[in-house]
Structure formats: structure tokens, C-alpha cells
Motif scaffolding. Structure first.
Motif, PDB file in Angstrom:
ATOM      1  N   GLU A   7      46.895  14.202  21.728  1.00 31.55           N
ATOM      2  CA  GLU A   7      47.079  14.963  20.505  1.00 31.55           C
ATOM      3  C   GLU A   7      46.128  14.458  19.432  1.00 31.55           C
ATOM      4  O   GLU A   7      45.943  13.267  19.246  1.00 31.55           O
ATOM      5  N   ALA A   8      45.500  15.378  18.712  1.00 33.04           N
ATOM      6  CA  ALA A   8      44.657  15.004  17.588  1.00 33.04           C
ATOM      7  C   ALA A   8      45.542  14.501  16.462  1.00 33.04           C
ATOM      8  O   ALA A   8      46.672  14.925  16.277  1.00 33.04           O
ATOM      9  N   ALA A   9      45.008  13.566  15.684  1.00 29.46           N
ATOM     10  CA  ALA A   9      45.794  13.030  14.575  1.00 29.46           C
ATOM     11  C   ALA A   9      46.084  14.102  13.548  1.00 29.46           C
ATOM     12  O   ALA A   9      47.162  14.148  12.950  1.00 29.46           O
ATOM     13  N   ASP A  10      45.115  14.962  13.316  1.00 29.82           N
ATOM     14  CA  ASP A  10      45.309  16.049  12.353  1.00 29.82           C
ATOM     15  C   ASP A  10      45.273  17.364  13.087  1.00 29.82           C
ATOM     16  O   ASP A  10      44.328  17.667  13.799  1.00 29.82           O
ATOM     17  N   ARG A  11      46.294  18.189  12.917  1.00 26.29           N
ATOM     18  CA  ARG A  11      46.334  19.496  13.559  1.00 26.29           C
ATOM     19  C   ARG A  11      45.357  20.433  12.883  1.00 26.29           C
ATOM     20  O   ARG A  11      45.044  20.285  11.702  1.00 26.29           O
ATOM     21  N   PRO A  12      44.869  21.430  13.609  1.00 24.77           N
ATOM     22  CA  PRO A  12      43.934  22.370  13.010  1.00 24.77           C
ATOM     23  C   PRO A  12      44.563  23.046  11.792  1.00 24.77           C
ATOM     24  O   PRO A  12      45.746  23.348  11.764  1.00 24.77           O
ATOM     25  N   ALA A  13      43.739  23.278  10.788  1.00 27.09           N
ATOM     26  CA  ALA A  13      44.250  23.899   9.570  1.00 27.09           C
ATOM     27  C   ALA A  13      44.674  25.336   9.824  1.00 27.09           C
ATOM     28  O   ALA A  13      45.633  25.830   9.241  1.00 27.09           O
ATOM     29  N   GLN A  14      43.972  26.049  10.720  1.00 27.99           N
ATOM     30  CA  GLN A  14      44.303  27.442  10.999  1.00 27.99           C
ATOM     31  C   GLN A  14      45.128  27.519  12.269  1.00 27.99           C
ATOM     32  O   GLN A  14      44.704  27.123  13.335  1.00 27.99           O
ATOM     33  N   ARG A  15      46.349  28.026  12.149  1.00 27.36           N
ATOM     34  CA  ARG A  15      47.213  28.201  13.309  1.00 27.36           C
ATOM     35  C   ARG A  15      46.905  29.527  13.981  1.00 27.36           C
ATOM     36  O   ARG A  15      46.501  30.487  13.336  1.00 27.36           O
ATOM     37  N   ARG A  16      47.146  29.561  15.292  1.00 30.00           N
ATOM     38  CA  ARG A  16      47.017  30.816  16.005  1.00 30.00           C
ATOM     39  C   ARG A  16      48.159  31.740  15.586  1.00 30.00           C
ATOM     40  O   ARG A  16      49.321  31.345  15.526  1.00 30.00           O
ATOM     41  N   ALA A  17      47.850  32.988  15.306  1.00 31.22           N
ATOM     42  CA  ALA A  17      48.883  33.949  14.931  1.00 31.22           C
ATOM     43  C   ALA A  17      49.785  34.217  16.121  1.00 31.22           C
ATOM     44  O   ALA A  17      49.314  34.497  17.209  1.00 31.22           O
ATOM     45  N   SER A  18      51.076  34.108  15.914  1.00 33.50           N
ATOM     46  CA  SER A  18      52.046  34.331  16.983  1.00 33.50           C
ATOM     47  C   SER A  18      53.005  35.420  16.572  1.00 33.50           C
ATOM     48  O   SER A  18      53.790  35.236  15.655  1.00 33.50           O
ATOM     49  N   PRO A  19      52.942  36.589  17.201  1.00 35.15           N
ATOM     50  CA  PRO A  19      53.874  37.654  16.841  1.00 35.15           C
ATOM     51  C   PRO A  19      55.307  37.158  16.955  1.00 35.15           C
ATOM     52  O   PRO A  19      55.717  36.643  17.962  1.00 35.15           O
ATOM     53  N   GLY A  20      56.059  37.336  15.901  1.00 34.81           N
ATOM     54  CA  GLY A  20      57.459  36.939  15.922  1.00 34.81           C
ATOM     55  C   GLY A  20      57.699  35.509  15.523  1.00 34.81           C
ATOM     56  O   GLY A  20      58.839  35.072  15.443  1.00 34.81           O
ATOM     57  N   PRO A 465      53.859  27.335  15.387  1.00 36.10           N
ATOM     58  CA  PRO A 465      52.788  27.697  16.332  1.00 36.10           C
ATOM     59  C   PRO A 465      51.507  26.904  16.104  1.00 36.10           C
ATOM     60  O   PRO A 465      51.070  26.696  14.977  1.00 36.10           O
ATOM     61  N   GLY A 466      50.909  26.459  17.191  1.00 36.93           N
ATOM     62  CA  GLY A 466      49.692  25.654  17.136  1.00 36.93           C
ATOM     63  C   GLY A 466      49.936  24.180  17.351  1.00 36.93           C
ATOM     64  O   GLY A 466      48.996  23.400  17.463  1.00 36.93           O
ATOM     65  N   SER A 467      51.209  23.780  17.446  1.00 34.91           N
ATOM     66  CA  SER A 467      51.524  22.362  17.602  1.00 34.91           C
ATOM     67  C   SER A 467      50.938  21.765  18.877  1.00 34.91           C
ATOM     68  O   SER A 467      50.653  20.574  18.933  1.00 34.91           O
ATOM     69  N   LEU A 468      50.774  22.588  19.922  1.00 33.47           N
ATOM     70  CA  LEU A 468      50.277  22.086  21.207  1.00 33.47           C
ATOM     71  C   LEU A 468      48.776  22.295  21.391  1.00 33.47           C
ATOM     72  O   LEU A 468      48.267  22.089  22.488  1.00 33.47           O
ATOM     73  N   ALA A 469      48.080  22.667  20.328  1.00 33.12           N
ATOM     74  CA  ALA A 469      46.674  23.059  20.472  1.00 33.12           C
ATOM     75  C   ALA A 469      45.811  21.964  21.069  1.00 33.12           C
ATOM     76  O   ALA A 469      44.817  22.254  21.743  1.00 33.12           O
ATOM     77  N   CYS A 470      46.146  20.711  20.842  1.00 35.65           N
ATOM     78  CA  CYS A 470      45.316  19.604  21.340  1.00 35.65           C
ATOM     79  C   CYS A 470      46.051  18.720  22.333  1.00 35.65           C
ATOM     80  O   CYS A 470      45.573  17.627  22.653  1.00 35.65           O
ATOM     81  N   HIS A 471      47.183  19.184  22.828  1.00 37.91           N
ATOM     82  CA  HIS A 471      47.948  18.344  23.749  1.00 37.91           C
ATOM     83  C   HIS A 471      47.354  18.415  25.157  1.00 37.91           C
ATOM     84  O   HIS A 471      46.902  19.479  25.587  1.00 37.91           O
ATOM     85  N   PRO A 472      47.351  17.299  25.901  1.00 38.28           N
ATOM     86  CA  PRO A 472      46.762  17.319  27.252  1.00 38.28           C
ATOM     87  C   PRO A 472      47.514  18.191  28.246  1.00 38.28           C
ATOM     88  O   PRO A 472      46.964  18.544  29.286  1.00 38.28           O
ATOM     89  N   TYR A 473      48.752  18.566  27.950  1.00 37.53           N
ATOM     90  CA  TYR A 473      49.520  19.418  28.843  1.00 37.53           C
ATOM     91  C   TYR A 473      49.446  20.898  28.471  1.00 37.53           C
ATOM     92  O   TYR A 473      50.093  21.726  29.131  1.00 37.53           O
ATOM     93  N   ARG A 474      48.702  21.249  27.445  1.00 39.02           N
ATOM     94  CA  ARG A 474      48.687  22.646  26.995  1.00 39.02           C
ATOM     95  C   ARG A 474      48.285  23.565  28.145  1.00 39.02           C
ATOM     96  O   ARG A 474      47.401  23.244  28.957  1.00 39.02           O
ATOM     97  N   ALA A 475      48.923  24.710  28.202  1.00 39.75           N
ATOM     98  CA  ALA A 475      48.750  25.601  29.350  1.00 39.75           C
ATOM     99  C   ALA A 475      47.367  26.223  29.415  1.00 39.75           C
ATOM    100  O   ALA A 475      46.914  26.617  30.497  1.00 39.75           O
ATOM    101  N   ASN A 476      46.673  26.334  28.276  1.00 42.05           N
ATOM    102  CA  ASN A 476      45.359  26.993  28.264  1.00 42.05           C
ATOM    103  C   ASN A 476      44.209  25.999  28.285  1.00 42.05           C
ATOM    104  O   ASN A 476      43.100  26.322  27.861  1.00 42.05           O
ATOM    105  N   ARG A 477      44.434  24.796  28.784  1.00 43.44           N
ATOM    106  CA  ARG A 477      43.362  23.798  28.832  1.00 43.44           C
ATOM    107  C   ARG A 477      42.331  24.172  29.891  1.00 43.44           C
ATOM    108  O   ARG A 477      42.644  24.876  30.864  1.00 43.44           O
ATOM    109  N   PRO A 478      41.094  23.711  29.754  1.00 41.32           N
ATOM    110  CA  PRO A 478      40.104  23.945  30.815  1.00 41.32           C
ATOM    111  C   PRO A 478      40.549  23.281  32.112  1.00 41.32           C
ATOM    112  O   PRO A 478      41.092  22.176  32.099  1.00 41.32           O
ATOM    113  N   MET A 479      40.328  23.974  33.227  1.00 42.49           N
ATOM    114  CA  MET A 479      40.771  23.453  34.511  1.00 42.49           C
ATOM    115  C   MET A 479      39.755  23.815  35.592  1.00 42.49           C
ATOM    116  O   MET A 479      39.854  24.854  36.240  1.00 42.49           O
TER     117      MET A 479
END
Length: 590
Positions: A7-20, A465-479
Motif C-alpha cells: 500500500e502507498a503511504a498516501d492514497r491517490p487524491a482522485q478516487r475512481r467513480a463508483s456508481p452507488g 472507493p479507491g482504498s485498494l488502488a495500490c494494494h498487492p492483492y487488488r484484482a486489477n493488478r498486472p498479471m
């Protein structure tokens, strides 16, 4: 992001828009306000009209319907759902088939996630049978070793060890408060942790034991080397060359944990539980619609897919559009035995043959858990029973390396569970390409340990929303997709040789090394042929480009030498969870 992808120490300033997402935050606040006005103790939590709970005892190894499960000593009756007048078993107090969040899957991660979301004030729909009736579920068949360090092996890079052990330690730090909280909500006693794990190994696994000890000591946990005779009076056929005692690595009874989680979720006023399975997931402009097996529909703002190895079938072609990586299934067979041994602690070997080693885990009432195999299976048969070969492997390994008296233990029950995993063998947590559809799967052999941490991470992502943007387990990581050459490294070749040799691997290590050398030369040659065998092997490798596929490649070649391979349709790109349509080719589960 650092090289480990932490996880990055600072989360991105812009969160991904999440409907709902904003409505869910408002809904949480509204539910908390309602709780303040109407105390939970005043709510009628009896099953909805037409909902009957039945308790059945049936023959071992069966699941689903009458005779669905077997009550074990000290466990009490196991519960199976029964359809009401509408054909769907429903639990809860809401009169509408709507929820803020739906959780599909009733394993330990799914129920932990549902519980965490409920504690944050959201309404939750849980979809799936109770764990006792969930055929093929990995959680229900788990040994539930909380393996902080014993899953480490000498071939793992230091960065990978730091990443995985770090996440396990974070999860374990949450366990005392988590089990206490579950007990308070469910009204059941806290699930006890059984302290201590012995790691026993032959001479060839000394480096693995040293790696395990090093990881424990680096985390300031004790790791003590002992003689084989020190291990609870064991009498193995082959004496252990090295033994490691990990006093802070516990285990637990998975049946008790799942029963407590079930009760904690069921008791909550904002929960509704549908026992019928989900057959389709359809996002529309504002919501996500989940079609149940009885054709009824549940509507939610977001859905967490925690159905493990069943996710590829559930999503179908939609998995490709959502960017879901392949979710593979490792078939694990285990046993509950009445053991003549007085072994109060877990006894296990280091990882071997693509599995988490042979392990004996104590349970109450003179019962022990003996596990487990791990065989890649491309078409899981959820209601299938263990094969004689799988049972023989477990018994042979246990008698050889743990205690020869286990060969005479009373076999109470066999279990089959399908462990979900993906190409890099790390969990898949968080939003897909559609942020309303989230994943909670691919925990492989660590789902029970990681459950409280993953539940917290998912709840964070849903409410922020966006809390997992830099986590190593995030589902959309490069693989990246491994190639055969990437898989043919010394570690996987040793695992393949272990798999092929079975229990004899403990007696003939020179032959094992020779076999590994032969395999290193023969597997590339298999894919260099110009015949149907090469084509079938290439298709199989494209579907499952992981080390666990290597035994299946050899078995496929052996089978097709005697039977020509018919022409089959092309295989989709491997970077998708979409299952193939059945073809004339039957791929063996090895």
C-alpha cells in the motif's frame, strides 16, 4: 509503489467513480441511526414465514439434500437449508429482495466480508447454501492451520516472502478481537486457537525448514530446532532429519468457525440470506441484478463475488469484459480420522508436490484432520467423492513421515474442497472493470488466516472507493502469463517429481533428482511435437499456465498416446475466467 506493491503511504487524491458508492455511505449512516432508535434486541429474528431449518445426519462424503452432512463428535448437528413455499430458502427480516451489498459465497471469506459490512451499517444479502451444505467448498474442507511461516519455502524470493508473511501477520493480529466479536454477536463461545506447530522434514527439505525458521525469526517469532524424537512421541516409518517448533503458529476447528460466522451473520437485523445459488450476475445502469436458482432476482448496489472456484462458471463470458484473471481450482482431499495418537499440536511437513505438505491437525473428541492433496482441476465436480488414489496418497505420506500407526486409524469421513487461485498465487480482492462487481477469491491455502484482513479491506473499498488502488492483492493488478520455460525451474521440477513419486519420495531422493532432470528435458519436447498431442498440451497450458499443470501435461500425453486427440474448438485467451465449452477431449485431473 514500492517493488513489493504494498500500500502507498498516501492514497491517490482522485478516487475512481463508483456508481452507488455515495448512496452506500448514506445508507450506512441511515442504518446506524435506525439502530440507535430501535435496539437490535427488540427485533424479531425468527426465520421468515415458510422458512424451515432442518437438521440431518447422512452417510459420510455426501452433500446436498437429504443426508447432506455428517455430524462429527463434539460438533453438534450440521444444518442444511430446505426450500420454502416459494422454492427458495430465505433467512432474515427484510421483505424486499434488495440490499446495499450482496455477497455471493458462504465460505470463510464471504461470511467474514458480510459480517464486516453489517457492522458498518450496510444491508447485506448473502447468497449460497450454509457452509455445512456447500459441496466442494474449500473452507468447509480446510485444515485451518493459521500458517504464518510454514508455507514459506527456500525457492521463494525474499521480496515474495516479505510480502506474503507481512499480510499474514496483519491478518493474524486481527484474530483475537475478531473471534471475540463473532462470539459476542452470535451468542456462541469464542473459537479457540490451538497453539503450536511442529514442522518435520527429511534431509532434502533442510533448506525449506531453514527458510521457515528465518521468516519466523525475522518477524520476532520463536522458531526452535529439535530432534525428531521430541515430537509428541511420533513413530514415523522414516525418521525426520530436522524438526522445527513454531509455538506461535496455531490452528482452529473450521467447523466451529463457520458455524459461528453463520450465526453472527444470520442474527443481524440488516442481513438476508438466500440458500439458493446464484446463476447469473447482470449489471444494469443503476444496480446489479443477481438471478437465483429459483429464477427470483436479488437487486443490490454492489456485489462481492466470494464463490471461489465457482466464479468462472458464474460470470461466463462476462468475466473477460470485467478483466477477471483466470480463477483456477486446486482439488484438495482430506480426512477426519479417529487417531490413536496423543498429538495436541499440528504436525506438518514443508510444502511438497504442489501442496501444503502432509499435516495432522488436532480436533476435539479424539478426532484429527489429515490432509491434504492439491491437484489442478479444470472442471470441478462439486459433489464428487475422493478417489482411492487420493486416499492412498494421504495415508501413505502420513504413515511414512508422521506416524506409521495412522495407517490403522479409523476413517470417519473424507472431504473434497476446491481451493481457488490465480496465476501469481496471490488473492484477488477488490473491484473489477465495473466497480460495482468486486472479487474476494484466489486465497489458495490461506483463506482462513487472511479472512478478517480481507473482509476489512473489502469493506474499506466499498465505503471509501479507491482504498485498494495500490494494494498487492487488488484484482486489477498486472498479471503476466507464464510460459512453459518460466515454469520449468528447480522448484517446480522438484514438486513434479514429488507428485509422481508419491510416498517413495521420502526414501529415494537421488532418484527424485534424476527424475526431475529427465522431466526438464522431456516437457519442452512434448510441446515441440507436430501431432495432436502437442496441440492438446498447448491448449491445456493456455488454460492453466501454472506450475500445478505439469502433472496434467504428462497424464494427457500418456492418455493420448493410446487414443488420438479429436479436433476441438480454439481456446479463448488465458487472461479470462471464462470456462471452455466441453469438448470431446477429457483432461485428467491429476
Amino acid at each position: 509503489m514500492d517493488p513489493l506493491g504494498r500500500e502507498a503511504a498516501d492514497r491517490p487524491a482522485q478516487r475512481r467513480a463508483s456508481p452507488g458508492a455515495r448512496p452506500l455511505r448514506r445508507a450506512a449512516a441511515e442504518h446506524r441511526a435506525a439502530d440507535a432508535v430501535a435496539p437490535r434486541g427488540a427485533v424479531d429474528r425468527r426465520p421468515a414465514p415458510g422458512r424451515a431449518r432442518t437438521y440431518r445426519v447422512g452417510p459420510p462424503g455426501r452433500c446436498g439434500g437429504v443426508g447432506a452432512a455428517t455430524a462429527m463428535p463434539g460438533q453438534g448437528p450440521l444444518r442444511c437449508g430446505r426450500s420454502g413455499a416459494s422454492g427458495a430458502a430465505e433467512r432474515g427480516v427484510s421483505g424486499r429482495d434488495t440490499a446495499d451489498v450482496a455477497v455471493v459465497g458462504t465460505g470463510v471469506v464471504g461470511l467474514a466480508t458480510a459480517h464486516e459490512l453489517l457492522t458498518r451499517g450496510l444491508s447485506v444479502a448473502v447468497l449460497g447454501p450454509p457452509p455445512a451444505a456447500a459441496c466442494g467448498q474449500a473452507s468447509a474442507a480446510a485444515g485451518a492451520m493459521l500458517s504464518l511461516f510454514a508455507e514459506v519455502d527456500a525457492t521463494q524470493p525474499a521480496e515474495r516472502v516479505d510480502l506474503e508473511v507481512g499480510q499474514r501477520l496483519k491478518a493474524f493480529a486481527r484474530y483475537p478481537a475478531w473471534v471475540s466479536g463473532l462470539a459476542a454477536v452470535s451468542g456462541r463461545p469464542p473459537v479457540p486457537l490451538i497453539a503450536g506447530t511442529w514442522v518435520v522434514a527429511d534431509d532434502d527439505a533442510r533448506k525449506d525448514v531453514a527458510a521457515i525458521a528465518g521468516a519466523a525469526r525475522a518477524a520476532s517469532h520463536p522458531a526452535e530446532l529439535h530432534h525428531g524424537a521430541d515430537v509428541d512421541g511420533l513413530q514415523p516409518d522414516v525418521a525426520a532429519a530436522v524438526v522445527l517448533w513454531l509455538p506461535t503458529e496455531p490452528s482452529l476447528d473450521i467447523t466451529r468457525l463457520l458455524t459461528t460466522l453463520d450465526a453472527a451473520v444470520f442474527a443481524h437485523r440488516n442481513a438476508r440470506w438466500y440458500d439458493s445459488p446464484v446463476t447469473d450476475v447482470t449489471p444494469d445502469q443503476a444496480t446489479v441484478r443477481l438471478r437465483r436458482g429459483d429464477e427470483a432476482v436479488v437487486t443490490c448496489g454492489q456485489v462481492v463475488l466470494a464463490a471461489g472456484a465457482g466464479i468462472p462458471v458464474l460470470l461466463g463470458e462476462r468475466g473477460r469484459d470485467l478483466g477477471v484473471p483466470p480463477v483456477l481450482a486446486g482439488r484438495g482431499v482430506s480426512m477426519l480420522v479417529g487417531t490413536p495418537l496423543a498429538a495436541p499440536h499440528t504436525i506438518r511437513t514443508p510444502n511438497a508436490a504442489f501442496a501444503c505438505g502432509t499435516h495432522l491437525v488436532p480436533r476435539a473428541g479424539g478426532v484429527a484432520y489429515l490432509g491434504a492433496t492439491n491437484r489442478l482441476t479444470l472442471a470441478p465436480k462439486l459433489d464428487g467423492a475422493a478417489t482411492l488414489d487420493e486416499v492412498a496418497v494421504l495415508i501413505g505420506d502420513a504413515a511414512c513421515i508422521i506416524d506409521h500407526r495412522l495407517a490403522g486409524a479409523e476413517l470417519l469421513r473424507t472431504q473434497v474442497g476446491y481451493r481457488p487461485y490465480t496465476l501469481d498465487h496471490l488473492p484477488l480482492i477488490g473491484p473489477t472493470a465495473d466497480p460495482r462487481i468486486l472479487l474476494a477469491t484466489a486465497t489458495y491455502r490461506c483463506g482462513v488466516l487472511l479472512a478478517p484482513l480481507l473482509a476489512e479491506l473489502l469493506a474499506d473499498e466499498i465505503t471509501d472507493p479507491g482504498s485498494l488502488a495500490c494494494h498487492p492483492y487488488r484484482a486489477n493488478r498486472p498479471m503476466p502469463v507464464p510460459q512453459l520455460g518460466d515454469l520449468l525451474n528447480p522448484a517446480t521440477l522438484r514438486g513434479l517429481a514429488d507428485h509422481l513419486a508419491g510416498t517413495s519420495r521420502h526414501r529415494g531422493r537421488n532418484r527424485q533428482r534424476q527424475l526431475a532432470a529427465v522431466l526438464a528435458a522431456s516437457l519442452p519436447a512434448l510441446l515441440a511435437r507436430h501431432d495432436p498431442i502437442r496441440k492438446a498440451a498447448a491448449r491445456l497450458l493456455a488454460r492453466a499456465p501454472v506450475a500445478e499443470v505439469l502433472p496434467s501435461l504428462l497424464a494427457l500425453a500418456e492418455r493420448l498416446e493410446a487414443r488420438p486427440c479429436p479436433t476441438t474448438s480454439p481456446i479463448p485467451s488465458p487472461r479470462s475466467s471464462t470456462p471452455l465449452r466441453p469438448s470431446d477431449l477429457t483432461v485428467p485431473a491429476t
